[in-house]
Design an enzyme around this catalytic site. Sequence first.
Site, PDB file in Angstrom:
ATOM      1  CB  ILE A 112       2.851  14.646   4.928  1.00  0.00           C
ATOM      2  CG1 ILE A 112       2.199  13.348   5.413  1.00  0.00           C
ATOM      3  CG2 ILE A 112       3.447  14.444   3.533  1.00  0.00           C
ATOM      4  CD1 ILE A 112       1.012  12.905   4.579  1.00  0.00           C
ATOM      5  N   GLY A 146       1.479  20.342   8.241  1.00  0.00           N
ATOM      6  CA  GLY A 146       1.238  19.135   9.012  1.00  0.00           C
ATOM      7  C   GLY A 146       2.452  18.233   9.005  1.00  0.00           C
ATOM      8  N   GLY A 193       0.802  -1.215   0.000  1.00  0.00           N
ATOM      9  CA  GLY A 193       0.000   0.000   0.000  1.00  0.00           C
ATOM     10  C   GLY A 193       0.835   1.265   0.000  1.00  0.00           C
ATOM     11  CG  HIS A 202      21.558   6.888  35.050  1.00  0.00           C
ATOM     12  ND1 HIS A 202      21.119   8.121  34.660  1.00  0.00           N
ATOM     13  CD2 HIS A 202      22.881   7.017  35.345  1.00  0.00           C
ATOM     14  CE1 HIS A 202      22.112   8.988  34.732  1.00  0.00           C
ATOM     15  NE2 HIS A 202      23.208   8.334  35.140  1.00  0.00           N
TER      16      HIS A 202
END
EC number: 1.8.1.4
Length: 460
Positions: free
Chosen positions: A183, A181, A39, A439
Amino acid sequence: MNHDLVVIGTGPGGYIAAIRAAQLGLNVACIEKESMLGGTCLRVGCIPSKALLESSELYKEAEHSLKDRGINVGSLELDLAKMLGQKDRVVKTMAGGIGSLFKKNKITRYTGHATLIAPGKVKVDDGKTVNELESKYILIATGSQPSTLPGITLDGDRVGTSTEALKYEQVPKHLVVIGGGVIGLELGAVWSRLGAKVTILEYLDRILPTTDSEIADEAQKIFEKQGLEFQLGCRVTGVKTNRKTCDVEIADSKPVRCDRVLVAVGRRPNTDQLGLENVGIEVDKRGFIPVYEHYETSVKGIFAIGDVIGGAMLAHKAEDEGVAFAEHLVTGFGHVNYNTIPSVAYTNPEIAAVGKTEDQLKEEGVEYRKGSFPFIANGRARAMGQTEGRVKMLADKQTDRVLGVHIIGPRAGDLIAECAVAMEFGASSEDIARCCHAHPTLAEAVKEAALAVDGRTLNF
């Protein structure tokens, strides 16, 4: 061909839903029109942009920061083609990985454009052959695409979207980004680090409109020191392309001349040409598919998840919806807690958040306490030379339950995971403050912010 479940789209929501459903014993098929799986997120979104962000940050470090550590690199040269090639290899490898997962889970893949022709029936057209699939359940997970503005014609070259901004063959002399924004800031940062002058035009009077305003204000100051230019409160009315330049037209102001324009004004759902009208599904005025409980649409047996149903357009939100959908379908149980979905901007420093912003709590009239701890007081951040930013924690005034955490600083995208887990389990700021943190680590800043809610920081 008959299947138990047909998933349309192989982005993070679609392929994860398919895998989980297959793991639960369903006969699953996935339809993807692109040759590469994954995608938008994998092909032209999250993954390639992060590869370029990482490479450009290394370039910037080599140019400015390494000499402060006694590391002299000599003459520095940018090989943009090789940098883009590394980005493409990452994408190709990950897409191949999804293909391997499909084989492992016995998921059938169909390549082509999917069209709903009736409840339980989907047509797949690859331009040469047409297959008709039958399935008891259909899941729409087709994602989203970049939006544009009236008066702006995207030519795929000098005026383009994030897709084009991931593959500029030359570093722009002057890049104008329309939209402040995530992107726009991420890709603006990439090209700024590589040598471009970058001007960001934003319609609102602030950047990062969904981010806690205090954090967003701090981010803008940091980005301005890095060289990004901002023009806020300006309405872009059009872009005029000349032979070698572009003029970005702004209402009540002079146009801004540049050589490339990135339009980053949000995204819109991919719900066109799916054949929704064939099955009686109506989208809302913004193009989103309305869904009811457990992601079922108005048509029984047809479901939708991810960007096509609105809400936060985030890959991990779609993934969680995919898992919840598949598990409910098979087991009867599946849930997503939308109050604990983190968000990250992979700028430098990174910006990450989970839960409510301070602005939202004020608007809702919720009484809260706030704790903040700066990275300049964190030993690991000092050692890394990345001391800008802080952790901000918001907790309910009466119960001390954590309502939101907002981080701007190094590795914020990783640090926010602890906060999301804590909120998922209903933790108080005291719970986080009482947990021992190693730490020296950046995570100690989260603990100190939790201590700050009660006014008892130890290192600031």
